[in-house]
Design a protein around this motif. Structure first.
Motif, PDB file in Angstrom:
ATOM      1  N   MET A 142      -3.949  22.995  45.430  1.00  0.00           N
ATOM      2  CA  MET A 142      -3.361  21.620  45.827  1.00  0.00           C
ATOM      3  C   MET A 142      -2.789  21.481  44.232  1.00  0.00           C
ATOM      4  SD  MET A 142      -6.429  19.524  47.656  1.00  0.00           S
ATOM      5  CE  MET A 142      -7.514  20.467  48.243  1.00  0.00           C
ATOM      6  N   GLY A 143      -1.667  20.879  44.536  1.00  0.00           N
ATOM      7  CA  GLY A 143      -0.671  20.396  43.606  1.00  0.00           C
ATOM      8  C   GLY A 143      -0.589  18.644  43.096  1.00  0.00           C
ATOM      9  N   ASN A 144       0.466  18.080  43.852  1.00  0.00           N
ATOM     10  CA  ASN A 144       0.481  16.807  43.377  1.00  0.00           C
ATOM     11  C   ASN A 144       0.082  15.789  44.523  1.00  0.00           C
ATOM     12  OD1 ASN A 144       1.087  16.831  40.766  1.00  0.00           O
ATOM     13  ND2 ASN A 144       3.313  16.905  41.367  1.00  0.00           N
ATOM     14  N   VAL A 145       0.224  16.383  45.844  1.00  0.00           N
ATOM     15  CA  VAL A 145       0.099  15.661  47.213  1.00  0.00           C
ATOM     16  C   VAL A 145      -0.661  16.673  48.109  1.00  0.00           C
ATOM     17  CG1 VAL A 145       1.204  14.467  48.977  1.00  0.00           C
ATOM     18  CG2 VAL A 145       2.130  14.110  46.770  1.00  0.00           C
ATOM     19  N   ALA A 146      -1.606  16.180  48.528  1.00  0.00           N
ATOM     20  CA  ALA A 146      -2.461  17.123  49.511  1.00  0.00           C
ATOM     21  C   ALA A 146      -2.787  15.867  50.700  1.00  0.00           C
ATOM     22  CB  ALA A 146      -3.736  17.596  49.187  1.00  0.00           C
ATOM     23  N   LEU A 147      -2.711  16.134  52.034  1.00  0.00           N
ATOM     24  CA  LEU A 147      -2.936  15.232  53.160  1.00  0.00           C
ATOM     25  C   LEU A 147      -4.224  15.737  54.000  1.00  0.00           C
ATOM     26  CD1 LEU A 147       0.512  15.171  54.811  1.00  0.00           C
ATOM     27  CD2 LEU A 147      -0.550  13.745  53.032  1.00  0.00           C
ATOM     28  N   CYS A 148      -5.293  14.893  54.094  1.00  0.00           N
ATOM     29  CA  CYS A 148      -6.248  15.369  55.048  1.00  0.00           C
ATOM     30  C   CYS A 148      -6.126  14.455  56.339  1.00  0.00           C
ATOM     31  CB  CYS A 148      -7.353  15.128  54.344  1.00  0.00           C
ATOM     32  SG  CYS A 148      -9.153  15.659  55.213  1.00  0.00           S
ATOM     33  N   ILE A 149      -6.213  15.144  57.266  1.00  0.00           N
ATOM     34  CA  ILE A 149      -6.247  14.486  58.666  1.00  0.00           C
ATOM     35  C   ILE A 149      -7.452  14.618  59.442  1.00  0.00           C
ATOM     36  CG2 ILE A 149      -4.809  13.944  61.036  1.00  0.00           C
ATOM     37  CD1 ILE A 149      -3.257  13.704  58.155  1.00  0.00           C
ATOM     38  N   ILE A 150      -8.079  13.436  59.557  1.00  0.00           N
ATOM     39  CA  ILE A 150      -9.459  13.595  60.262  1.00  0.00           C
ATOM     40  C   ILE A 150      -9.386  13.824  61.796  1.00  0.00           C
ATOM     41  CG2 ILE A 150     -11.618  12.208  60.622  1.00  0.00           C
ATOM     42  CD1 ILE A 150     -11.171  13.096  57.803  1.00  0.00           C
ATOM     43  N   ASN A 151      -9.904  14.939  62.282  1.00  0.00           N
ATOM     44  CA  ASN A 151      -9.712  15.210  63.678  1.00  0.00           C
ATOM     45  C   ASN A 151      -8.666  14.694  64.538  1.00  0.00           C
ATOM     46  OD1 ASN A 151     -11.131  16.469  65.741  1.00  0.00           O
ATOM     47  ND2 ASN A 151     -12.524  14.535  66.483  1.00  0.00           N
ATOM     48  N   PHE A 183      -0.259  -0.983  45.810  1.00  0.00           N
ATOM     49  CA  PHE A 183      -0.869   0.238  45.351  1.00  0.00           C
ATOM     50  C   PHE A 183       0.086   0.962  44.499  1.00  0.00           C
ATOM     51  CE2 PHE A 183      -2.147   4.560  46.509  1.00  0.00           C
ATOM     52  CZ  PHE A 183      -3.474   4.630  45.897  1.00  0.00           C
ATOM     53  N   ALA A 184      -0.490   1.414  43.365  1.00  0.00           N
ATOM     54  CA  ALA A 184      -0.015   2.380  42.431  1.00  0.00           C
ATOM     55  C   ALA A 184      -0.475   3.763  42.858  1.00  0.00           C
ATOM     56  CB  ALA A 184      -0.480   1.968  40.915  1.00  0.00           C
ATOM     57  N   HIS A 185       0.412   4.524  43.275  1.00  0.00           N
ATOM     58  CA  HIS A 185      -0.142   5.888  43.721  1.00  0.00           C
ATOM     59  C   HIS A 185      -0.529   6.835  42.667  1.00  0.00           C
ATOM     60  CE1 HIS A 185       1.223   5.770  47.946  1.00  0.00           C
ATOM     61  NE2 HIS A 185       2.093   4.637  47.202  1.00  0.00           N
ATOM     62  N   PRO A 186      -1.648   7.617  42.461  1.00  0.00           N
ATOM     63  CA  PRO A 186      -1.997   8.199  41.498  1.00  0.00           C
ATOM     64  C   PRO A 186      -1.139   9.676  41.319  1.00  0.00           C
ATOM     65  CG  PRO A 186      -3.720   8.197  43.205  1.00  0.00           C
ATOM     66  CD  PRO A 186      -2.588   7.507  43.529  1.00  0.00           C
ATOM     67  N   GLU A 187      -0.714  10.277  40.291  1.00  0.00           N
ATOM     68  CA  GLU A 187      -0.058  11.340  40.131  1.00  0.00           C
ATOM     69  C   GLU A 187      -0.417  12.353  41.138  1.00  0.00           C
ATOM     70  OE1 GLU A 187       1.499  14.497  36.914  1.00  0.00           O
ATOM     71  OE2 GLU A 187       0.564  12.646  36.094  1.00  0.00           O
ATOM     72  N   HIS A 188      -1.932  12.650  41.064  1.00  0.00           N
ATOM     73  CA  HIS A 188      -2.373  13.600  41.972  1.00  0.00           C
ATOM     74  C   HIS A 188      -3.128  13.012  43.175  1.00  0.00           C
ATOM     75  CE1 HIS A 188      -0.982  16.793  39.088  1.00  0.00           C
ATOM     76  NE2 HIS A 188      -1.376  16.092  38.046  1.00  0.00           N
ATOM     77  N   ALA A 189      -2.765  13.034  44.245  1.00  0.00           N
ATOM     78  CA  ALA A 189      -3.367  12.280  45.323  1.00  0.00           C
ATOM     79  C   ALA A 189      -3.695  13.159  46.511  1.00  0.00           C
ATOM     80  CB  ALA A 189      -2.507  11.022  45.849  1.00  0.00           C
ATOM     81  N   TYR A 190      -5.054  12.927  47.008  1.00  0.00           N
ATOM     82  CA  TYR A 190      -5.180  13.482  48.138  1.00  0.00           C
ATOM     83  C   TYR A 190      -5.602  12.571  49.251  1.00  0.00           C
ATOM     84  CZ  TYR A 190      -8.404  16.456  51.142  1.00  0.00           C
ATOM     85  OH  TYR A 190      -9.148  17.474  51.928  1.00  0.00           O
ATOM     86  N   HIS A 201      -8.702  17.510  40.021  1.00  0.00           N
ATOM     87  CA  HIS A 201      -7.587  16.778  39.583  1.00  0.00           C
ATOM     88  C   HIS A 201      -7.046  15.703  40.254  1.00  0.00           C
ATOM     89  CE1 HIS A 201      -5.318  19.737  41.574  1.00  0.00           C
ATOM     90  NE2 HIS A 201      -4.344  19.033  41.293  1.00  0.00           N
ATOM     91  N   MET A 202      -7.406  15.497  41.634  1.00  0.00           N
ATOM     92  CA  MET A 202      -6.991  14.638  42.556  1.00  0.00           C
ATOM     93  C   MET A 202      -7.804  13.309  42.773  1.00  0.00           C
ATOM     94  SD  MET A 202      -5.121  17.553  45.138  1.00  0.00           S
ATOM     95  CE  MET A 202      -3.666  16.589  45.408  1.00  0.00           C
ATOM     96  N   ALA A 203      -7.208  12.481  43.005  1.00  0.00           N
ATOM     97  CA  ALA A 203      -7.776  11.025  43.412  1.00  0.00           C
ATOM     98  C   ALA A 203      -7.942  10.867  44.945  1.00  0.00           C
ATOM     99  CB  ALA A 203      -7.024   9.926  42.786  1.00  0.00           C
ATOM    100  N   MET A 204      -8.855  10.708  45.483  1.00  0.00           N
ATOM    101  CA  MET A 204      -8.754  10.516  47.008  1.00  0.00           C
ATOM    102  C   MET A 204      -8.498   9.091  47.287  1.00  0.00           C
ATOM    103  SD  MET A 204     -12.588  12.716  47.443  1.00  0.00           S
ATOM    104  CE  MET A 204     -12.392  12.536  49.440  1.00  0.00           C
ATOM    105  N   VAL A 205      -7.568   9.192  48.374  1.00  0.00           N
ATOM    106  CA  VAL A 205      -7.012   7.823  48.770  1.00  0.00           C
ATOM    107  C   VAL A 205      -7.275   7.827  50.187  1.00  0.00           C
ATOM    108  CG1 VAL A 205      -5.148   6.392  48.832  1.00  0.00           C
ATOM    109  CG2 VAL A 205      -5.182   7.960  46.913  1.00  0.00           C
ATOM    110  N   ALA A 206      -8.067   6.939  50.623  1.00  0.00           N
ATOM    111  CA  ALA A 206      -8.293   6.793  52.204  1.00  0.00           C
ATOM    112  C   ALA A 206      -7.068   5.833  52.582  1.00  0.00           C
ATOM    113  CB  ALA A 206      -9.499   6.384  52.479  1.00  0.00           C
TER     114      ALA A 206
END
Length: 179
Positions: free
Chosen positions: A12-21, A98-105, A80-85
């Motif tokens: 993962m780099g700067n932006v990752a997405l997680c889609i729940i089910n 909201f201020a987006h973190p540089e590295h966000a999940y 290194h990534m902040a988890m953002v729900a």
């Protein structure tokens, strides 16, 4: 977590997405397109519904060939990534504030449910899109990723971006105004 897929880059780099089910192949196709437009590095998904419907997704730009799409058991960001729900939940931060973190999940709930409390409790941030009613999953992903882009100091503007991004059938221009 399941073993990573055989893509060329599963880090993962700067932006990752997680889609729940996710259940809708159309939504996942739109999410794939958004991931390509807004430079996401990887997409995780949980559950079994998308695996059954994956062949029917509407990824018209074949983003899935360039961005890893991996099944996982539970959301997990690299250190290194902040988890953002992203969820309509009491106490969440409105997206415009909201201020987006540089590295966000970014974690998005299913079309027909919510993110479980245990997952929300692991997140450093919980945000929501202030609307009347709830938005479609793919629309929410697009809005959040656009908000990240719009607030970034790295965003580039100008005709060169338009020319590089537009459809091959689009050659229109704004008419010069007479002043």
């Amino acid at each position: 977590m399941n073993a990573p897929s055989e893509h060329k880059n599963t880090t993962m780099g700067n932006v990752a997405l997680c889609i729940i089910n996710p259940k809708s192949p159309q939504n996942m196709g739109s999410i794939l397109r958004a991931a390509g437009c807004y430079a996401a590095d990887i997409i995780h998904y949980t559950g079994e519904r998308y695996a059954r419907a994956r062949a029917f997704n509407t990824d018209t730009k074949n983003v899935g060939l360039n961005i890893p799409v991996e099944h996982i058991d539970t959301p997990c960001a690299e250190k290194h990534m902040a988890m953002v729900a992203v969820e309509l939940v009491e106490g969440a931060t409105p997206l415009p504030h909201f201020a987006h973190p540089e590295h966000a999940y970014y974690i998005f709930g299913p079309e027909d449910g919510s993110i479980e409390q245990a997952i929300l409790d692991k997140c450093q941030h919980v945000v929501y899109v202030p609307t009347t009613g709830c938005m479609n999953l793919a629309a929410t992903v697009n809005v959040v990723l656009y908000d990240r882009l719009a607030k970034s100091s790295q965003t580039q503007y100008g005709d060169q971006i338009i020319v590089a991004s537009r459809d091959t059938n689009n050659r229109t221009k704004v008419a010069q105004s007479s002043q």
